[in-house]
Write a protein that holds these residues in place. Structure first.
Motif, short mmCIF file in Angstrom:
data_model
loop_
_atom_site.label_atom_id
_atom_site.label_comp_id
_atom_site.label_asym_id
_atom_site.label_seq_id
_atom_site.Cartn_x
_atom_site.Cartn_y
_atom_site.Cartn_z
N LYS A 99 23.76 -4.89 51.54
CA LYS A 99 23.45 -3.48 51.29
C LYS A 99 22.58 -3.33 50.06
N ALA A 100 22.90 -4.10 49.01
CA ALA A 100 22.14 -4.01 47.76
C ALA A 100 20.70 -4.46 47.95
N LEU A 101 20.43 -5.35 48.91
CA LEU A 101 19.07 -5.82 49.14
C LEU A 101 18.21 -4.75 49.80
N ARG A 102 18.83 -3.79 50.45
CA ARG A 102 18.06 -2.68 51.02
C ARG A 102 17.72 -1.67 49.92
N ARG A 103 18.72 -1.20 49.21
CA ARG A 103 18.57 -0.42 47.99
C ARG A 103 19.82 -0.70 47.17
N PRO A 104 19.65 -1.03 45.88
CA PRO A 104 20.80 -1.55 45.13
C PRO A 104 21.76 -0.50 44.59
N HIS A 105 22.07 0.50 45.41
CA HIS A 105 23.20 1.38 45.15
C HIS A 105 24.27 1.02 46.17
N VAL A 106 25.09 0.01 45.85
CA VAL A 106 26.20 -0.29 46.75
C VAL A 106 27.13 0.91 46.81
N HIS A 107 27.33 1.53 45.66
CA HIS A 107 28.05 2.80 45.61
C HIS A 107 27.02 3.92 45.73
N ASP A 108 26.97 4.53 46.89
CA ASP A 108 25.98 5.59 47.12
C ASP A 108 26.63 6.86 47.66
N GLY A 109 27.83 7.13 47.16
CA GLY A 109 28.52 8.36 47.54
C GLY A 109 29.92 8.15 48.05
N GLN A 110 30.30 6.90 48.28
CA GLN A 110 31.66 6.65 48.77
C GLN A 110 32.64 6.50 47.60
N TYR A 111 33.91 6.36 47.93
CA TYR A 111 34.96 6.29 46.92
C TYR A 111 34.89 4.97 46.14
N SER A 112 35.00 5.09 44.82
CA SER A 112 35.05 3.93 43.94
C SER A 112 36.46 3.78 43.40
N SER A 113 37.12 2.69 43.77
CA SER A 113 38.50 2.49 43.31
C SER A 113 38.55 2.25 41.80
N VAL A 151 8.83 3.48 31.42
CA VAL A 151 10.11 3.91 30.87
C VAL A 151 11.18 3.45 31.85
N ILE A 152 11.99 2.49 31.42
CA ILE A 152 13.03 1.91 32.27
C ILE A 152 14.38 2.34 31.73
N ALA A 153 15.20 2.89 32.58
CA ALA A 153 16.49 3.43 32.15
C ALA A 153 17.62 2.47 32.48
N GLU A 154 18.60 2.42 31.59
CA GLU A 154 19.91 1.89 31.95
C GLU A 154 20.77 3.11 32.26
N SER A 155 21.23 3.20 33.47
CA SER A 155 21.98 4.37 33.90
C SER A 155 23.25 3.95 34.60
N GLY A 156 24.36 4.50 34.16
CA GLY A 156 25.63 4.23 34.82
C GLY A 156 25.96 5.28 35.85
N MET A 157 24.93 5.85 36.50
CA MET A 157 25.16 6.99 37.39
C MET A 157 24.87 6.71 38.86
N ASN A 158 24.07 5.67 39.16
CA ASN A 158 23.62 5.44 40.54
C ASN A 158 23.04 6.72 41.14
N VAL A 216 13.33 5.78 47.14
CA VAL A 216 12.85 5.15 45.91
C VAL A 216 12.27 3.78 46.25
N ALA A 217 11.04 3.52 45.81
CA ALA A 217 10.38 2.25 46.11
C ALA A 217 11.16 1.08 45.52
N PRO A 218 11.19 -0.07 46.19
CA PRO A 218 12.01 -1.20 45.72
C PRO A 218 11.70 -1.64 44.29
N GLU A 219 10.41 -1.65 43.93
CA GLU A 219 10.05 -2.16 42.61
C GLU A 219 10.59 -1.29 41.48
N PHE A 252 31.29 8.07 43.98
CA PHE A 252 30.32 7.70 42.97
C PHE A 252 28.99 7.34 43.62
N GLY A 253 27.90 7.80 42.99
CA GLY A 253 26.56 7.40 43.38
C GLY A 253 25.96 8.27 44.47
N ALA A 254 24.69 7.98 44.78
CA ALA A 254 23.96 8.69 45.82
C ALA A 254 22.94 7.75 46.44
#
Length: 510
Positions: free
Chosen positions: A285-299, A228-235, A312-315, A305-307
Protein backbone atom coordinates in the motif's frame (compact mmCIF):
# COMPACT_ATOMS: atom_id res chain seq x y z
CA UNK A 1 20.15 45.18 24.45
CA UNK A 2 19.64 46.10 28.10
CA UNK A 3 16.14 45.38 29.39
CA UNK A 4 15.26 46.15 33.00
CA UNK A 5 18.94 46.32 33.79
CA UNK A 6 19.82 42.97 32.18
CA UNK A 7 21.82 42.44 28.99
CA UNK A 8 19.94 40.28 26.51
CA UNK A 9 20.91 39.05 23.04
CA UNK A 10 18.85 40.29 20.12
CA UNK A 11 16.04 37.80 19.30
CA UNK A 12 16.86 38.40 15.63
CA UNK A 13 20.59 37.93 16.18
CA UNK A 14 22.55 36.69 13.18
CA UNK A 15 25.63 35.75 15.18
CA UNK A 16 26.19 34.51 18.75
CA UNK A 17 29.96 33.89 18.86
CA UNK A 18 29.93 33.30 22.65
CA UNK A 19 26.80 31.16 22.74
CA UNK A 20 23.16 31.84 23.49
CA UNK A 21 23.91 33.90 26.60
CA UNK A 22 26.69 35.97 25.09
CA UNK A 23 26.38 39.24 23.21
CA UNK A 24 24.98 39.41 19.70
CA UNK A 25 27.46 40.39 17.01
CA UNK A 26 26.61 42.35 13.89
CA UNK A 27 26.96 40.32 10.68
CA UNK A 28 27.44 41.66 7.19
CA UNK A 29 26.16 38.73 5.11
CA UNK A 30 27.12 40.48 1.88
CA UNK A 31 30.83 40.40 2.71
CA UNK A 32 31.25 36.79 1.58
CA UNK A 33 32.60 36.37 -1.96
CA UNK A 34 30.21 33.84 -3.50
CA UNK A 35 31.32 31.82 -6.52
CA UNK A 36 28.06 29.95 -7.21
CA UNK A 37 26.38 32.26 -9.71
CA UNK A 38 25.94 29.45 -12.25
CA UNK A 39 24.56 26.84 -9.86
CA UNK A 40 21.03 25.54 -10.34
CA UNK A 41 19.56 23.08 -7.86
CA UNK A 42 18.06 19.87 -9.28
CA UNK A 43 14.33 19.47 -9.64
CA UNK A 44 12.59 17.46 -6.97
CA UNK A 45 12.16 14.41 -9.21
CA UNK A 46 15.95 14.32 -9.72
CA UNK A 47 16.79 14.77 -6.05
CA UNK A 48 18.66 12.25 -3.91
CA UNK A 49 18.82 13.63 -0.36
CA UNK A 50 21.52 12.97 2.22
CA UNK A 51 20.75 13.97 5.82
CA UNK A 52 23.77 14.84 7.94
CA UNK A 53 24.60 16.19 11.39
CA UNK A 54 27.44 18.69 11.12
CA UNK A 55 28.87 17.92 14.57
CA UNK A 56 29.35 14.18 13.98
CA UNK A 57 29.77 14.03 10.20
CA UNK A 58 33.49 14.63 10.76
CA UNK A 59 35.76 14.34 13.79
CA UNK A 60 36.25 18.13 13.72
CA UNK A 61 32.51 18.70 13.66
CA UNK A 62 32.58 21.86 11.56
CA UNK A 63 31.14 23.17 8.31
CA UNK A 64 34.61 23.54 6.86
CA UNK A 65 35.64 19.97 7.72
CA UNK A 66 32.55 18.65 5.90
CA UNK A 67 33.71 20.19 2.63
CA UNK A 68 36.33 17.50 2.06
CA UNK A 69 33.61 14.83 1.85
CA UNK A 70 31.33 16.57 -0.65
CA UNK A 71 33.04 15.05 -3.69
CA UNK A 72 32.46 11.55 -2.36
CA UNK A 73 28.76 12.25 -1.93
CA UNK A 74 28.48 13.61 -5.44
CA UNK A 75 30.30 10.55 -6.81
CA UNK A 76 27.86 8.33 -4.92
CA UNK A 77 24.99 10.01 -6.76
CA UNK A 78 23.69 12.30 -4.02
CA UNK A 79 22.29 15.58 -5.38
CA UNK A 80 21.44 17.45 -2.17
CA UNK A 81 22.66 17.47 1.42
CA UNK A 82 20.18 18.21 4.18
CA UNK A 83 21.79 19.72 7.28
CA UNK A 84 20.24 19.01 10.65
CA UNK A 85 19.47 22.31 12.46
CA UNK A 86 22.30 24.80 12.81
CA UNK A 87 20.48 27.66 14.58
CA UNK A 88 22.30 28.62 17.82
CA UNK A 89 21.44 26.16 20.59
CA UNK A 90 22.62 25.61 24.21
CA UNK A 91 26.16 24.37 24.76
CA UNK A 92 28.50 23.05 22.10
CA UNK A 93 26.94 19.74 21.04
CA UNK A 94 23.42 18.56 20.35
CA UNK A 95 21.04 17.60 17.59
CA UNK A 96 20.01 21.24 17.17
CA UNK A 97 16.27 20.89 17.72
CA UNK A 98 16.43 23.05 20.85
CA UNK A 99 17.67 26.12 19.00
CA UNK A 100 17.06 29.55 20.51
CA UNK A 101 18.21 32.18 18.02
CA UNK A 102 16.55 31.17 14.77
CA UNK A 103 18.76 33.24 12.49
CA UNK A 104 22.13 32.78 14.20
CA UNK A 105 24.38 29.96 12.99
CA UNK A 106 25.79 27.73 15.74
CA UNK A 107 29.25 29.09 16.58
CA UNK A 108 31.03 25.76 17.35
CA UNK A 109 30.19 24.57 13.82
CA UNK A 110 31.97 27.59 12.34
CA UNK A 111 29.32 30.29 12.61
CA UNK A 112 27.75 32.14 9.68
CA UNK A 113 30.93 32.39 7.63
CA UNK A 114 31.53 28.66 7.95
CA UNK A 115 28.04 27.93 6.68
CA UNK A 116 28.51 30.23 3.70
CA UNK A 117 31.76 28.42 2.84
CA UNK A 118 30.07 25.03 3.01
CA UNK A 119 27.15 26.06 0.82
CA UNK A 120 29.45 27.67 -1.74
CA UNK A 121 31.64 24.55 -1.82
CA UNK A 122 28.62 22.27 -2.15
CA UNK A 123 27.35 24.28 -5.11
CA UNK A 124 30.79 24.09 -6.70
CA UNK A 125 30.55 20.32 -6.37
CA UNK A 126 27.08 20.31 -7.93
CA UNK A 127 25.23 19.62 -4.67
CA UNK A 128 22.20 21.54 -3.41
CA UNK A 129 21.90 22.34 0.30
CA UNK A 130 18.74 22.10 2.36
CA UNK A 131 18.54 23.29 5.95
CA UNK A 132 16.44 21.79 8.74
CA UNK A 133 14.66 24.57 10.66
CA UNK A 134 12.58 24.39 13.84
CA UNK A 135 9.64 26.77 14.18
CA UNK A 136 7.42 24.90 16.62
CA UNK A 137 9.24 25.75 19.88
CA UNK A 138 12.51 27.10 21.27
CA UNK A 139 15.09 25.49 23.51
CA UNK A 140 13.94 26.12 27.08
CA UNK A 141 17.31 27.60 28.06
CA UNK A 142 16.51 30.64 25.92
CA UNK A 143 12.88 31.18 26.84
CA UNK A 144 13.41 33.89 29.51
CA UNK A 145 15.69 35.95 27.27
CA UNK A 146 13.34 35.77 24.30
CA UNK A 147 10.19 36.39 26.33
CA UNK A 148 11.70 39.57 27.79
CA UNK A 149 11.15 41.18 24.38
CA UNK A 150 7.45 40.42 23.99
CA UNK A 151 4.73 37.79 23.68
CA UNK A 152 6.77 35.23 21.76
CA UNK A 153 5.06 32.29 23.47
CA UNK A 154 1.49 31.09 23.44
CA UNK A 155 -0.55 31.05 26.63
CA UNK A 156 -2.91 28.60 24.95
CA UNK A 157 -0.72 25.80 23.62
CA UNK A 158 2.12 23.53 24.73
CA UNK A 159 4.19 21.17 22.60
CA UNK A 160 5.77 17.95 23.83
CA UNK A 161 9.09 19.83 23.92
CA UNK A 162 7.90 22.92 25.77
CA UNK A 163 6.02 26.14 25.22
CA UNK A 164 4.52 26.73 21.80
CA UNK A 165 5.29 29.91 19.90
CA UNK A 166 2.56 32.53 19.63
CA UNK A 167 1.31 32.48 16.05
CA UNK A 168 -2.32 33.50 16.54
CA UNK A 169 -2.93 35.58 19.68
CA UNK A 170 -2.26 39.22 20.59
CA UNK A 171 1.17 40.32 19.46
CA UNK A 172 1.56 37.37 17.10
CA UNK A 173 2.07 39.41 13.93
CA UNK A 174 5.61 40.28 14.98
CA UNK A 175 6.34 36.70 16.05
CA UNK A 176 5.19 35.37 12.69
CA UNK A 177 7.33 37.95 10.90
CA UNK A 178 10.31 36.96 13.07
CA UNK A 179 10.00 33.39 11.82
CA UNK A 180 9.27 34.31 8.21
CA UNK A 181 12.23 36.66 7.94
CA UNK A 182 14.45 33.95 9.43
CA UNK A 183 13.33 31.52 6.74
CA UNK A 184 14.00 34.10 4.03
CA UNK A 185 17.48 34.96 5.29
CA UNK A 186 18.72 31.37 4.99
CA UNK A 187 17.92 31.45 1.27
CA UNK A 188 18.93 35.04 0.58
CA UNK A 189 22.10 35.40 2.65
CA UNK A 190 23.30 31.80 2.88
CA UNK A 191 22.16 30.60 -0.56
CA UNK A 192 20.56 27.42 0.77
CA UNK A 193 18.31 25.77 -1.77
CA UNK A 194 15.48 24.82 0.52
CA UNK A 195 14.23 24.15 4.00
CA UNK A 196 13.08 21.10 5.90
CA UNK A 197 10.39 22.18 8.40
CA UNK A 198 10.55 20.21 11.62
CA UNK A 199 7.33 18.72 13.05
CA UNK A 200 4.84 21.06 11.45
CA UNK A 201 2.02 19.28 13.29
CA UNK A 202 3.40 21.05 16.38
CA UNK A 203 3.26 24.50 14.76
CA UNK A 204 0.02 25.32 16.50
CA UNK A 205 -1.82 28.00 14.58
CA UNK A 206 -5.54 28.44 13.99
CA UNK A 207 -5.12 31.63 11.92
CA UNK A 208 -6.94 31.93 8.61
CA UNK A 209 -3.58 31.43 6.89
CA UNK A 210 -1.48 28.85 8.70
CA UNK A 211 2.12 29.86 9.32
CA UNK A 212 3.39 27.05 7.09
CA UNK A 213 1.27 28.29 4.18
CA UNK A 214 2.55 31.82 4.69
CA UNK A 215 6.12 30.58 4.90
CA UNK A 216 5.96 28.57 1.67
CA UNK A 217 4.51 31.60 -0.13
CA UNK A 218 7.33 33.83 1.12
CA UNK A 219 10.05 31.30 0.30
CA UNK A 220 8.76 30.62 -3.20
CA UNK A 221 8.38 34.34 -3.87
CA UNK A 222 12.06 34.72 -3.04
CA UNK A 223 13.17 31.63 -4.98
CA UNK A 224 10.56 29.74 -7.01
CA UNK A 225 12.91 26.72 -7.30
CA UNK A 226 13.50 26.45 -3.55
CA UNK A 227 12.20 23.28 -1.91
CA UNK A 228 10.18 23.33 1.28
CA UNK A 229 9.98 19.82 2.71
CA UNK A 230 7.78 19.21 5.73
CA UNK A 231 7.98 16.71 8.53
CA UNK A 232 4.33 16.16 9.30
CA UNK A 233 2.75 13.77 11.76
CA UNK A 234 -0.65 14.24 10.13
CA UNK A 235 -0.76 12.09 6.96
CA UNK A 236 -2.73 14.99 5.47
CA UNK A 237 -2.26 15.79 1.77
CA UNK A 238 -3.17 19.44 2.40
CA UNK A 239 0.46 19.91 3.46
CA UNK A 240 1.62 19.59 -0.17
CA UNK A 241 -1.47 20.83 -1.96
CA UNK A 242 -1.32 24.25 -3.56
CA UNK A 243 -2.55 27.40 -1.90
CA UNK A 244 -5.20 27.66 -4.60
CA UNK A 245 -6.63 24.34 -3.42
CA UNK A 246 -6.55 25.32 0.23
CA UNK A 247 -3.23 23.61 0.91
CA UNK A 248 -0.08 24.75 2.63
CA UNK A 249 2.12 24.68 -0.47
CA UNK A 250 5.01 22.49 0.67
CA UNK A 251 6.94 20.84 -2.13
CA UNK A 252 7.31 17.49 -0.37
CA UNK A 253 6.71 15.73 2.93
CA UNK A 254 8.49 13.01 4.89
CA UNK A 255 6.68 9.67 4.64
CA UNK A 256 7.03 7.89 7.98
CA UNK A 257 4.55 5.13 7.11
CA UNK A 258 6.84 3.89 4.34
CA UNK A 259 9.71 3.66 6.82
CA UNK A 260 7.64 1.86 9.45
CA UNK A 261 6.20 -0.66 6.99
CA UNK A 262 9.66 -1.40 5.60
CA UNK A 263 11.48 -1.55 8.94
CA UNK A 264 9.06 -3.98 10.56
CA UNK A 265 9.34 -6.37 7.61
CA UNK A 266 13.14 -6.14 7.74
CA UNK A 267 13.61 -6.44 11.50
CA UNK A 268 10.43 -7.71 13.16
CA UNK A 269 10.38 -4.70 15.52
CA UNK A 270 6.90 -4.32 16.99
CA UNK A 271 7.38 -1.87 19.87
CA UNK A 272 5.29 1.32 20.08
CA UNK A 273 3.90 2.60 16.80
CA UNK A 274 5.61 -0.25 14.92
CA UNK A 275 2.91 -2.56 16.32
CA UNK A 276 0.50 -1.30 13.65
CA UNK A 277 2.72 -2.61 10.86
CA UNK A 278 4.11 -6.00 9.89
CA UNK A 279 2.20 -7.11 6.81
CA UNK A 280 3.65 -7.19 3.34
CA UNK A 281 0.33 -5.61 2.38
CA UNK A 282 1.30 -2.50 4.39
CA UNK A 283 4.39 -1.94 2.28
CA UNK A 284 2.48 -2.73 -0.91
CA UNK A 285 0.00 0.00 0.00
CA UNK A 286 2.82 2.39 0.89
CA UNK A 287 4.40 1.87 -2.55
CA UNK A 288 1.27 3.26 -4.19
CA UNK A 289 1.10 6.27 -1.88
CA UNK A 290 2.87 6.19 1.49
CA UNK A 291 -0.14 6.93 3.67
CA UNK A 292 -0.73 3.46 5.08
CA UNK A 293 -3.03 5.25 7.49
CA UNK A 294 -5.34 7.14 5.16
CA UNK A 295 -8.50 7.46 7.21
CA UNK A 296 -8.90 4.12 8.95
CA UNK A 297 -8.64 3.42 12.68
CA UNK A 298 -5.18 3.63 14.26
CA UNK A 299 -4.83 1.44 17.33
CA UNK A 300 -1.71 3.35 18.41
CA UNK A 301 -3.59 6.66 18.40
CA UNK A 302 -6.98 5.29 19.40
CA UNK A 303 -8.72 7.15 16.57
CA UNK A 304 -9.07 7.39 12.82
CA UNK A 305 -5.99 8.90 11.23
CA UNK A 306 -4.80 10.26 7.90
CA UNK A 307 -6.33 10.87 4.48
CA UNK A 308 -5.84 9.54 0.97
CA UNK A 309 -3.22 11.25 -1.18
CA UNK A 310 -3.87 9.74 -4.61
CA UNK A 311 -3.64 13.15 -6.28
CA UNK A 312 -0.14 13.84 -4.93
CA UNK A 313 2.75 13.03 -7.31
CA UNK A 314 5.07 10.26 -6.02
CA UNK A 315 8.18 12.44 -5.93
CA UNK A 316 6.51 14.70 -3.36
CA UNK A 317 6.97 12.04 -0.69
CA UNK A 318 10.43 11.68 0.87
CA UNK A 319 11.19 8.10 1.92
CA UNK A 320 14.03 6.58 3.90
CA UNK A 321 15.09 3.40 5.66
CA UNK A 322 16.89 5.48 8.31
CA UNK A 323 16.94 9.07 9.53
CA UNK A 324 18.16 10.90 12.63
CA UNK A 325 14.96 10.11 14.55
CA UNK A 326 14.65 6.47 13.62
CA UNK A 327 18.26 5.78 14.59
CA UNK A 328 18.95 8.29 17.34
CA UNK A 329 15.71 7.76 19.21
CA UNK A 330 16.56 4.13 19.77
CA UNK A 331 18.11 3.61 23.19
CA UNK A 332 21.53 2.67 21.82
CA UNK A 333 21.37 4.60 18.55
CA UNK A 334 21.77 1.37 16.61
CA UNK A 335 21.37 1.25 12.86
CA UNK A 336 19.61 -1.40 10.76
CA UNK A 337 20.91 -4.97 11.17
CA UNK A 338 23.72 -5.73 8.72
CA UNK A 339 21.76 -8.41 6.87
CA UNK A 340 18.85 -6.02 6.23
CA UNK A 341 20.85 -3.15 4.76
CA UNK A 342 21.09 -4.15 1.08
CA UNK A 343 17.36 -4.84 0.78
CA UNK A 344 16.52 -1.62 2.63
CA UNK A 345 18.62 0.30 0.12
CA UNK A 346 16.98 -1.35 -2.89
CA UNK A 347 13.44 -0.72 -1.66
CA UNK A 348 14.08 2.91 -0.77
CA UNK A 349 16.13 4.04 -3.75
CA UNK A 350 14.11 2.22 -6.42
CA UNK A 351 10.77 3.33 -4.99
CA UNK A 352 8.89 5.95 -7.04
CA UNK A 353 9.37 8.47 -4.22
CA UNK A 354 12.22 10.89 -3.42
CA UNK A 355 14.83 8.89 -1.48
CA UNK A 356 16.85 10.18 1.45
CA UNK A 357 19.93 8.58 3.00
CA UNK A 358 21.03 9.18 6.58
CA UNK A 359 24.74 9.84 6.92
CA UNK A 360 26.79 6.68 7.00
CA UNK A 361 24.11 4.27 5.82
CA UNK A 362 25.70 4.11 2.38
CA UNK A 363 28.65 2.19 3.77
CA UNK A 364 26.87 0.45 6.66
CA UNK A 365 28.36 2.73 9.32
CA UNK A 366 29.50 0.92 12.47
CA UNK A 367 29.19 3.89 14.83
CA UNK A 368 25.78 4.46 16.35
CA UNK A 369 23.99 7.79 16.21
CA UNK A 370 23.00 8.50 19.78
CA UNK A 371 20.90 11.18 21.40
CA UNK A 372 23.30 13.73 22.89
CA UNK A 373 22.97 17.16 24.51
CA UNK A 374 25.06 19.81 26.23
CA UNK A 375 22.47 21.67 28.28
CA UNK A 376 23.85 24.64 30.16
CA UNK A 377 21.10 24.61 32.82
CA UNK A 378 21.50 21.83 35.37
CA UNK A 379 17.76 21.41 35.88
CA UNK A 380 17.21 20.83 32.16
CA UNK A 381 20.24 18.53 31.98
CA UNK A 382 18.96 16.34 34.83
CA UNK A 383 15.44 16.24 33.40
CA UNK A 384 16.79 15.21 29.99
CA UNK A 385 18.98 12.47 31.44
CA UNK A 386 16.26 11.08 33.71
CA UNK A 387 13.63 11.30 30.99
CA UNK A 388 15.78 9.34 28.60
CA UNK A 389 16.21 6.54 31.13
CA UNK A 390 12.50 6.46 31.97
CA UNK A 391 11.64 6.30 28.29
CA UNK A 392 13.36 2.94 27.91
CA UNK A 393 12.76 1.51 31.37
CA UNK A 394 9.81 -0.54 30.12
CA UNK A 395 11.89 -2.27 27.48
CA UNK A 396 13.10 -5.63 28.70
CA UNK A 397 16.47 -5.35 26.96
CA UNK A 398 17.40 -2.10 28.71
CA UNK A 399 18.09 -1.39 32.34
CA UNK A 400 17.87 2.32 33.00
CA UNK A 401 21.55 2.75 33.72
CA UNK A 402 22.54 1.18 30.39
CA UNK A 403 21.00 3.96 28.33
CA UNK A 404 23.85 6.34 27.42
CA UNK A 405 23.82 9.63 29.29
CA UNK A 406 23.01 12.30 26.68
CA UNK A 407 25.02 14.89 28.64
CA UNK A 408 28.18 12.76 28.65
CA UNK A 409 30.64 14.02 26.04
CA UNK A 410 31.49 10.39 25.25
CA UNK A 411 27.93 9.86 23.99
CA UNK A 412 28.54 12.58 21.43
CA UNK A 413 32.02 11.33 20.54
CA UNK A 414 30.75 7.78 20.01
CA UNK A 415 28.43 9.09 17.31
CA UNK A 416 31.22 10.40 15.07
CA UNK A 417 31.24 8.70 11.70
CA UNK A 418 34.06 6.16 11.50
CA UNK A 419 33.51 5.73 7.74
CA UNK A 420 33.90 2.00 8.27
CA UNK A 421 31.03 -0.41 7.94
CA UNK A 422 29.47 -3.60 6.69
CA UNK A 423 28.48 -5.53 4.67
CA UNK A 424 31.30 -5.31 2.16
CA UNK A 425 30.32 -3.72 -1.13
CA UNK A 426 27.37 -1.77 0.27
CA UNK A 427 28.57 1.61 -0.99
CA UNK A 428 28.98 0.17 -4.48
CA UNK A 429 25.43 -1.15 -4.29
CA UNK A 430 24.13 2.29 -3.30
CA UNK A 431 25.95 3.90 -6.22
CA UNK A 432 24.57 1.29 -8.63
CA UNK A 433 21.04 1.69 -7.29
CA UNK A 434 21.15 5.47 -7.66
CA UNK A 435 22.46 5.11 -11.22
CA UNK A 436 19.69 2.59 -11.98
CA UNK A 437 17.09 4.95 -10.53
CA UNK A 438 18.16 7.62 -13.01
CA UNK A 439 17.68 5.17 -15.88
CA UNK A 440 14.24 4.19 -14.60
CA UNK A 441 13.12 7.81 -14.49
CA UNK A 442 10.06 9.09 -12.64
CA UNK A 443 6.85 7.12 -12.54
CA UNK A 444 4.48 5.03 -10.49
CA UNK A 445 5.10 1.67 -8.86
CA UNK A 446 2.71 -0.39 -10.94
CA UNK A 447 1.58 -3.06 -10.68
CA UNK A 448 2.27 -3.89 -7.03
CA UNK A 449 1.82 -7.57 -6.17
CA UNK A 450 2.73 -9.67 -3.16
CA UNK A 451 2.29 -12.98 -1.37
CA UNK A 452 1.71 -12.49 2.33
CA UNK A 453 2.32 -16.13 3.20
CA UNK A 454 5.54 -16.46 1.20
CA UNK A 455 6.75 -13.00 2.20
CA UNK A 456 7.62 -11.61 -1.22
CA UNK A 457 6.67 -8.39 -3.01
CA UNK A 458 7.01 -7.31 -6.63
CA UNK A 459 6.40 -3.91 -8.22
CA UNK A 460 6.85 -2.57 -11.71
CA UNK A 461 9.02 0.39 -12.66
CA UNK A 462 8.39 0.86 -16.37
CA UNK A 463 9.93 -2.06 -18.25
CA UNK A 464 11.67 -3.23 -15.07
CA UNK A 465 10.47 -5.10 -11.99
CA UNK A 466 11.70 -4.73 -8.43
CA UNK A 467 11.46 -7.90 -6.32
CA UNK A 468 11.91 -8.33 -2.59
CA UNK A 469 11.89 -11.29 -0.22
CA UNK A 470 11.23 -10.36 3.41
CA UNK A 471 11.12 -13.92 4.67
CA UNK A 472 13.85 -16.01 6.31
CA UNK A 473 13.83 -18.62 3.54
CA UNK A 474 14.46 -18.56 -0.24
CA UNK A 475 11.42 -17.90 -2.45
CA UNK A 476 10.58 -18.27 -6.13
CA UNK A 477 8.89 -15.15 -7.52
CA UNK A 478 7.18 -15.52 -10.87
CA UNK A 479 8.06 -12.89 -13.48
CA UNK A 480 6.92 -12.73 -17.07
CA UNK A 481 9.56 -12.09 -19.71
CA UNK A 482 12.32 -11.25 -17.20
CA UNK A 483 15.62 -12.44 -18.62
CA UNK A 484 18.21 -10.09 -17.14
CA UNK A 485 19.30 -9.53 -13.56
CA UNK A 486 20.20 -5.83 -13.50
CA UNK A 487 21.04 -5.56 -9.80
CA UNK A 488 20.91 -7.83 -6.78
CA UNK A 489 20.66 -6.88 -3.12
CA UNK A 490 21.64 -10.11 -1.44
CA UNK A 491 21.22 -13.36 -3.37
CA UNK A 492 19.18 -13.50 -6.57
CA UNK A 493 19.21 -15.64 -9.72
CA UNK A 494 17.00 -15.48 -12.80
CA UNK A 495 15.56 -18.78 -13.98
CA UNK A 496 12.97 -19.47 -16.67
CA UNK A 497 9.71 -17.88 -15.57
CA UNK A 498 10.83 -16.81 -12.12
CA UNK A 499 13.52 -15.25 -9.94
CA UNK A 500 14.95 -17.05 -6.92
CA UNK A 501 15.55 -14.69 -4.01
CA UNK A 502 17.50 -15.58 -0.88
CA UNK A 503 16.34 -14.48 2.59
CA UNK A 504 16.15 -10.69 2.95
CA UNK A 505 17.18 -10.26 -0.66
CA UNK A 506 15.94 -8.29 -3.60
CA UNK A 507 16.57 -7.69 -7.28
CA UNK A 508 15.96 -5.36 -10.18
CA UNK A 509 15.17 -7.35 -13.33
CA UNK A 510 14.03 -6.68 -16.86
Amino acid sequence: FVLDGEERPDPSSRWQPEGIRGPSRVLDPTAFAWTDAGFEAPELRETILYELHVGTFTHEGTFEAAIAHLKGLRELGVTAIELMPVAAFPGERGWGYDGVYLSATHAPYGGPHGLQKLVDAAHAEGLAVLLDVVYNHLGASGNPAIEAFGPYFSDRYETVWGRALNFEDAGSDAVREWVLQSAEQWLRDFHVDGLRLDAIHAILDASATHLVAELTARVHALNPRALVIAESGMNDPKVVRSHERGGWGCDAVWADDFHHALRVLLTGDTEGYYAEFGLVADLAKALRRPHVHDGQYSSFRGRRFGARADDVAPERFVVFSSNHDQVGNRALGDRLPVEARPLAALMTILSPFTPMLFMGEEHGERSPFLFFTDHIDEEIAVATRDGRRREFAAFAQFAGEQVPDPQDRATFATSDLSREGEPAGLRDLYAALIAARRELGPGEASPVEFDEHEGWLRFGRGAHSVLANFSARPVHVGVDHATELVLAAGHATVEPGHVVLGPLSGALVR
